[in-house]
Structures are given as structure tokens and as C-alpha cells.
Design a protein around this motif. Structure first.
Motif, PDB file in Angstrom:
ATOM      1  N   ASP A  94      42.285  38.149  31.970  1.00  0.00           N
ATOM      2  CA  ASP A  94      41.259  38.085  33.004  1.00  0.00           C
ATOM      3  C   ASP A  94      40.884  39.493  33.465  1.00  0.00           C
ATOM      4  OD1 ASP A  94      41.192  35.133  33.359  1.00  0.00           O
ATOM      5  OD2 ASP A  94      43.288  35.457  33.907  1.00  0.00           O
ATOM      6  N   ILE A  95      41.885  40.378  33.507  1.00  0.00           N
ATOM      7  CA  ILE A  95      41.678  41.748  33.989  1.00  0.00           C
ATOM      8  C   ILE A  95      42.236  42.721  32.953  1.00  0.00           C
ATOM      9  CG2 ILE A  95      42.205  43.396  35.826  1.00  0.00           C
ATOM     10  CD1 ILE A  95      42.522  40.962  37.701  1.00  0.00           C
ATOM     11  N   PHE A 101      37.270  41.630  33.844  1.00  0.00           N
ATOM     12  CA  PHE A 101      37.136  42.624  34.907  1.00  0.00           C
ATOM     13  C   PHE A 101      37.900  43.857  34.448  1.00  0.00           C
ATOM     14  CE2 PHE A 101      38.094  44.666  38.977  1.00  0.00           C
ATOM     15  CZ  PHE A 101      36.860  44.573  39.613  1.00  0.00           C
ATOM     16  N   ILE A 102      37.194  44.967  34.243  1.00  0.00           N
ATOM     17  CA  ILE A 102      37.793  46.161  33.649  1.00  0.00           C
ATOM     18  C   ILE A 102      37.956  47.252  34.712  1.00  0.00           C
ATOM     19  CG2 ILE A 102      37.554  47.962  31.910  1.00  0.00           C
ATOM     20  CD1 ILE A 102      36.043  46.036  30.178  1.00  0.00           C
ATOM     21  N   VAL A 103      39.177  47.738  34.813  1.00  0.00           N
ATOM     22  CA  VAL A 103      39.503  48.812  35.763  1.00  0.00           C
ATOM     23  C   VAL A 103      40.068  49.984  34.962  1.00  0.00           C
ATOM     24  CG1 VAL A 103      40.895  49.472  37.762  1.00  0.00           C
ATOM     25  CG2 VAL A 103      40.032  47.127  37.557  1.00  0.00           C
ATOM     26  N   ILE A 104      39.642  51.208  35.276  1.00  0.00           N
ATOM     27  CA  ILE A 104      40.242  52.367  34.617  1.00  0.00           C
ATOM     28  C   ILE A 104      40.996  53.194  35.655  1.00  0.00           C
ATOM     29  CG2 ILE A 104      38.508  52.436  32.796  1.00  0.00           C
ATOM     30  CD1 ILE A 104      37.252  54.839  34.182  1.00  0.00           C
ATOM     31  N   THR A 159      36.497  37.118  38.189  1.00  0.00           N
ATOM     32  CA  THR A 159      36.957  36.339  37.041  1.00  0.00           C
ATOM     33  C   THR A 159      36.999  34.851  37.360  1.00  0.00           C
ATOM     34  OG1 THR A 159      39.253  36.757  37.721  1.00  0.00           O
ATOM     35  CG2 THR A 159      38.300  38.232  36.081  1.00  0.00           C
ATOM     36  N   THR A 160      37.327  34.504  38.609  1.00  0.00           N
ATOM     37  CA  THR A 160      37.299  33.091  39.001  1.00  0.00           C
ATOM     38  C   THR A 160      35.884  32.543  38.882  1.00  0.00           C
ATOM     39  OG1 THR A 160      39.156  33.411  40.519  1.00  0.00           O
ATOM     40  CG2 THR A 160      37.780  31.461  40.860  1.00  0.00           C
TER      41      THR A 160
END
Length: 673
Positions: A397-398, A427-430, A472-473
Motif C-alpha cells: 500500500d505504501i 503511496f510513495i514516500v522518499i 490508499t484506503t
């Protein structure tokens, strides 16, 4: 070679009434098809009472007609394409699937069982369409029911069979066949083959089902039909297993599938192509039957993964950390191949899944523990070259990417993920030490949802992931809505087909109407031109029918037409197409039929009506018909001319005194005319 089951024991099980058996419409279909004089129209009438079965039947018929053919849209056409044996076993299989989706055996996974059986059905059909070992429609049913012995034992002995399944699960080396035989006096393969035989499946099918379960060496000679069917079922069972296997455990199953394909002279590319098609069909059937069937990754990808695992030295196959896998030193290209298959998520919490791509072992371990404590499922990949590929397989999801993996590697991973349908919903976090404007613009341009500075603040990370959870939900809800729409679309397609069928059906006789007949005649005319095959048309008119209507009323007239239709239906061949085109007029199309054979068919129709006892209330009537016919020849330029020629024959028959057949063919049919 027959399966060794105690006949008396099996008869006792049948008499108990506890064996899985068809119900409702399926039972009526099986009883009707066991009669010698069953008519297609009567069978179609029963089938139409079950809209769900109508949709499944039409889909099955469209699966075997081949490319370039007009899609099947009516029950009548489906019956013609599939034939009576396939209809019988399809009704049986779909009824069992509907009525035995759950049961009392706690250790038996009913959902997985039917999902696997459905995959096996589609696979068996696909293999047999290539090998031509048997009719594809019948082999679909064979694949669907080949493992029915397992369902039967779970139904007959729910508590005892649950114990057997638990014992096998606790002791992987234990053979379930041996346990079943000791516990019940028979195993599931024997019982299943006996049930298939009892339901009327051909002996070659029952023996293939029995021997495909891995009970010793296959006793049939190479190249024989029995051997081909057995190996087709072995491929189908393996495909069913692969569809339900977790991603990390697929390579050995995929290798086995390729090996089985080679026995039927399928090279790896052919097997991969076949499996890709099966996977798509499996999902479509799953929607229609409400059976679990999820999209699989491309089989070429699975083939490469299986080949890569083959190359890994044995000492590298089991990492010490079952959660985080560190790539070996890059001393050889093959070393990177083991990273993706062996990365595994942590034990299953209830939260969303997170994939952390980080080369920093200490930092990733701390982040992993933080996320686990917050209720997330976590997997870690430390090799930049595998990050994107694993993200698409694991489908988190992430997706959290540590930019310390190097700018180029992180950028390529994110771009590769975002270019896919699956990746668009992540959902992409860097995580990065850089915060300058140029870097931030480039990151967001790649499709990154959020950027966090290193060192990472635990509270801030969890807060940002909470925001990601909402996104994502929302994506999950949208996907569920889409799934509902797809399911609704499948049901709507069935309803549309039924409406189309009604529009082309005569409600009084159950025969198609003129609209349907004209459409089919055009198709057969084209086939006749293309394949240089004969084509004949017969027109039937009830003699003096107006007198019956005028004397006894239209109610009696309707009853007369129904009974005449039944008499005609009983003597028509399975590939003849009959339609009611007027008040007392019927048209019959005879594909691949020259004039002489069409004349014999017309004479059977005339004699059948003359010999029929027409009863309506207190009336007992004897009626006759006049019949005209025509066969395509060089002087007939189109379908209208063919029907007009048959009408000329009808007029000749009436003028000659009625109750007779008349028709001529002026010149032989010239190919391509």
C-alpha cells in the motif's frame, strides 16, 4: 486400468444420499438428457429458467467456437455448439459449485478448492484445444470435476477428513492418499473417478482423472489419447496449484508446469503463452461464477524467476533473516537474482503493507520495528536493482524509498513503479537529506507523494503514513467499486443476451423466429461459399390450417402448432436450424446438405407430422404438411433466392395435392458462386 474402488461400498455411499449431487435445474437437465427422445427445444426451455446457467453456458460455447466466428448469443446456438454430453456435465459442475461453496469440514478450504478447480477447467480446455485429444467443451467439465473426490470426502466425513488434512499439514512428508485409504477404505482419486463414471463421463475421462492424481506411473502408451488426456489434467492440476501459491513459492511450481508442458511437446514459450491466456480466462470465469480468481503476473516473468532460482547455489537459498534480505556482494550477476524471491513480509498484522527500500541496515531495522509497532506489515529490500520489481510483485500500500540508494537508482525505481497500473495506486514516500527546490521539484515530478528529511522523525513519519493510509484506503474503495461494476457488467451481459435471445425466439413453439433464421442463413451462406460446401433450405406449411383456426378457434390452433413443432423437432438433425416464420409456416436450414439428403430430411418432417396424433381437449386431429425445398446451385445468387426457390417447391407440392415434398436443383453448385 479402471480405478480400484469397491462397487458395493460406492453403491452404499450413493444410497445414503450424502454424496455431492446436482440440485434444482441441473438435476432436471441431467434427468432430461438421460432420455433417448429428448429435444433441444425442451432442454432449452428448462435451461432458460436459470438465468445464471444461461450466462455460463453461453460463455462456455463462445470459448470453443474459435476465432472469426460470430459470437454465440442464444441458448439454442449454445446447445448446438456444445452438444448434449457437455451440457449435462456443465450443469452438474456448476450446480456443485453453487451448492457446495461451504460445508462442515473445517480444515477443507472450499473457496480455494473451487478456485483451483476453475483454473484446472480452463487449463484442460486450453490444452485440449491444442492437442485435440478430446472436445474442448467436454474437457472443460472434466477439468472442473477431476478432483471431486476431495469434495466428496469432505462432505461425507467432515470431522474425520478434517483430521486427515490437519495431520498431512503437520507432517509434510505424509501422503494423503495413504491416510485416506486407511481411514475410509478408499482415497479421493478412486472415489472421484467412480463418481465421474456414475455421472456418465466416458471411461477415457474417468481413467485420466484417476491417473492424473500422481498415483504411480501413467500406464498409457506415449502418444495415446489416454496418455495425452492424463498429462493435460496433470498440467491443469499444477496450474490450479500455481494460481493459489504465494509469490515466493511459485518458482518450483512453475518449473514443474514447464516440465509437464514439455511432455506434450510444448516448448517454454508455448506453455507461457497458453498459461497467460488461461490466467485471463480464469479471472473472467471467476467474476461470472463468483469464485476467487485474482490476476497473476506475466508467466514469462515467472518463468525467468524460476530459471534464476535454478541457478542459485544451495548455500545461498536460506537467508538468516527471514524478513530483511541483504543482497550478496555483487561478484556475479546471478547473485542479485535471489533477492526478490526471498524477501518476505513480517508476520501478518492487520494494518496496511509497507515496502521499505533501504541499503542502510541499521536504519531500516529501526524503521521496520517502528512500523510494526504501529500495526503495519513490513517488507524490506536492500538491493536497488530489485526494488521496483519487488514493489510490483509485493504490491504494498505504501512504498518508502531511501534516497541514499543513490539518486539514479531511486529515481528509476519510482519511475518504473509509477508507469504501471499497480504502481499508480501506491503511496510513495522518499527519505532524503536533500531539501533544495530543484530536488523537490524533480521528486514530485516523478510522482512522489511525500518527501521526508533524514534523519527521520518517527512521529512525523507515522503522521505522513497516516495521510497515506487515507489515500490508499480511498484507492481500495475505488477498486472495490470497480469490482462491483465488473460483476454487475457480467450480470448485465447475461441479461442482455437473454433479451437478445427473447427478441429472436418464437414464444409459442420455442423455435427461433425469422430474424434469427435470416441471420444464421447469411452466416451459413458465407461458410458455404468459403468452404465450397452444399447448403439446402426447406419450407414447411401446415395444410388447411386456417380451417382449424376458423372452426375451433385460435387456442386450439396454438395447441396444434405446438404439437406439430414437437413432431418436427424430434426428427431434425442436431445441426439443422428450424424457425417459425409465419402463422403456420416453418423454415429449416440444412448446412452441409445436398439436395438428396435435404429431400430425405423433408420427407422425415412430412411423415412425422402425418403420423403424429394431435390432441386438443376432446379433439383428436390428423394433420399433414406440404414441404418445398431447394439446394444451392449456380443459378441461386443469394439467400433470398434460395428461400424463393424453396417457396416455389412448396407451391408445387400444394398444387399437386398437398401432403408431399417438392424441390429441384437446376444446376450443380459451382464453388464460389
Amino acid at each position: 486400468m479402471a480405478p480400484p474402488i469397491n462397487t458395493a461400498h460406492f453403491e452404499q455411499l450413493k444410497a445414503s444420499g450424502d454424496l455431492p449431487s446436482p440440485k434444482g435445474v441441473a438435476l432436471a437437465i441431467m434427468r432430461l438428457t438421460s432420455q433417448d427422445d429428448v429435444s433441444m427445444a425442451e432442454l432449452a426451455r428448462i435451461i432458460r429458467t436459470d438465468p445464471a446457467f444461461v450466462g455460463r453456458l453461453i460463455k462456455a460455447a463462445n470459448g470453443v467456437i474459435g476465432y472469426g466466428r460470430r459470437p454465440i448469443a442464444s441458448v439454442q446456438d449454445a446447445l448446438t455448439v456444445l452438444g448434449m454430453p457437455a451440457i449435462r456435465t456443465m450443469a452438474l459442475g456448476f450446480s456443485l459449485m453453487t451448492n457446495y461453496k461451504s460445508g462442515a469440514c473445517e480444515a477443507f478450504d472450499y473457496a480455494d478448492y473451487w478456485s483451483s478447480c476453475l483454473a484446472a477447467a480452463v487449463t484442460t480446455q486450453a490444452v485440449c484445444m491444442r492437442t485435440r485429444a478430446a472436445a474442448p467443451d467436454e474437457t472443460y467439465c472434466l477439468g472442473l470435476l477431476a478432483s471431486v473426490g476431495e469434495l466428496a470426502l469432505a462432505t461425507l466425513y467432515p470431522k474425520e477428513y478434517a483430521e486427515v488434512l490437519r495431520e498431512v499439514k503437520a507432517k509434510p512428508g505424509l501422503q494423503i492418499i495413504e491416510l485416506e485409504s486407511r481411514r475410509f477404505g478408499m482415497n479421493h482419486a478412486e472415489l472421484g473417478a467412480a463418481m465421474l463414471a456414475d455421472w456418465g463421463m466416458p471411461r477415457v475421462f474417468t481413467e485420466a482423472a484417476y491417473h492424473s492424481d500422481g498415483l504411480g506411473d501413467c500406464p498409457f502408451p506415449d502418444g495415446s489419447r489416454e496418455r495425452t488426456l492424463t498429462e493435460a489434467l496433470m498440467i491443469a492440476r499444477t496450474m490450479g496449484e500455481l494460481c493459489l501459491t504465494a509469490e515466493a513459492a511459485r518458482p518450483p511450481v512453475m518449473r514443474r508446469l514447464l516440465q509437464l508442458g514439455s511432455r506434450l511437446s510444448f516448448d517454454e514459450s508455448s506453455t507461457v503463452e497458453l498459461c497467460d491466456g488461461v490466467a485471463r480466462e480464469w479471472v473472467e470465469w471467476g467474476v461470472l461464477l463468483n469464485v476467487k480468481a485474482e490476476a497473476l503476473p506475466p508467466f514469462e516473468q515467472m518463468r525467468r524467476q524460476a530459471a534464476q532460482v535454478d541457478e542459485v547455489p544451495a548455500e545461498q537459498e536460506a537467508p538468516s533473516d527471514p524478513v530483511a534480505v541483504k543482497a550478496p556482494e555483487p561478484v556475479a550477476p546471478v547473485a542479485e537474482a535471489i533477492v526478490r524471491p526471498l524477501v518476505a513480509p513480517a508476520p501478518e498484522p492487520a494494518g496496511l503493507s509497507v515496502l521499505l527500500a533501504s541499503a542502510d541496515e541499521a536504519a531500516s531495522a529501526a524503521l521496520r520495528q517502528l512500523l510494526l509497532n504501529a500495526g503495519y506489515k513490513v517488507a524490506i529490500v536492500r538491493d536497488v536493482s530489485m526494488a521496483a520489481e519487488f514493489a510490483l510483485d509485493y504490491e504494498p500500500d505504501i512504498f518508502v524509498v531511501d534516497w541514499a540508494l543513490t539518486d539514479k537508482g531511486g529515481e528509476e525505481s519510482i519511475r518504473a513503479v509509477r508507469e504501471t497500473r499497480i504502481g499508480r495506486g501506491m503511496f510513495i514516500v522518499i527519505l532524503s537529506e536533500r531539501r533544495d527546490e530543484e530536488f523537490m521539484v524533480r521528486a514530485y515530478g516523478l510522482g512522489v507523494d511525500d518527501v521526508l528529511s533524514k534523519p527521520v522523525s518517527p512521529r512525523l513519519l507515522l503522521a505522513r503514513l497516516e495521510a497515506g493510509k487515507r489515500v490508499t484506503t480511498m484507492h481500495s474503495e475505488i477498486e472495490r467499486d470497480r469490482e462491483e461494476i465488473r460483476h454487475f457488467a457480467a450480470e448485465l451481459a447475461v441479461s442482455n443476451r437473454r433479451l437478445q435471445e427473447v427478441a429472436m425466439m418464437d414464444p409459442l413453439t420455442g423455435f427461433p423466429n425469422r430474424r434469427f433464421f435470416v441471420d444464421r442463413l447469411l452466416q451459413e451462406w458465407a461458410a458455404s461459399t468459403r468452404n465450397k460446401r452444399p447448403l439446402s433450405c426447406v419450407i414447411v406449411d401446415v395444410d388447411n390450417f386456417r380451417i382449424i383456426n376458423d372452426t375451433y378457434g385460435h387456442e386450439v390452433g396454438d395447441s396444434v402448432l405446438r404439437q406439430i413443432s414437437t413432431a418436427m423437432r424430434d426428427v431434425l438433425r442436431s445441426h439443422d436450424v428450424v424457425a417459425r416464420t409465419g402463422g403456420d409456416e416453418f423454415l429449416v436450414m440444412c448446412p452441409d446438405t445436398p439436395l438428396e439428403a435435404a429431400q430425405a430430411c423433408a420427407e422425415r418432417l412430412r411423415a412425422a407430422v402425418e403420423g403424429a396424433e394431435i390432441v386438443s381437449g376432446m379433439l383428436n386431429l390428423k394433420l399433414t404438411v406440404s414441404v418445398g425445398l431447394a439446394a444451392r446451385d449456380a443459378s441461386i445468387g443469394d439467400t433470398d433466392a434460395l428461400v424463393r426457390r424453396a417457396e416455389q417447391g412448396l407451391q408445387t407440392a400444394k398444387q399437386a395435392g398437398r401432403n408431399r415434398v417438392s424441390g429441384v436443383q437446376l444446376r450443380p453448385h459451382v464453388a464460389g458462386a
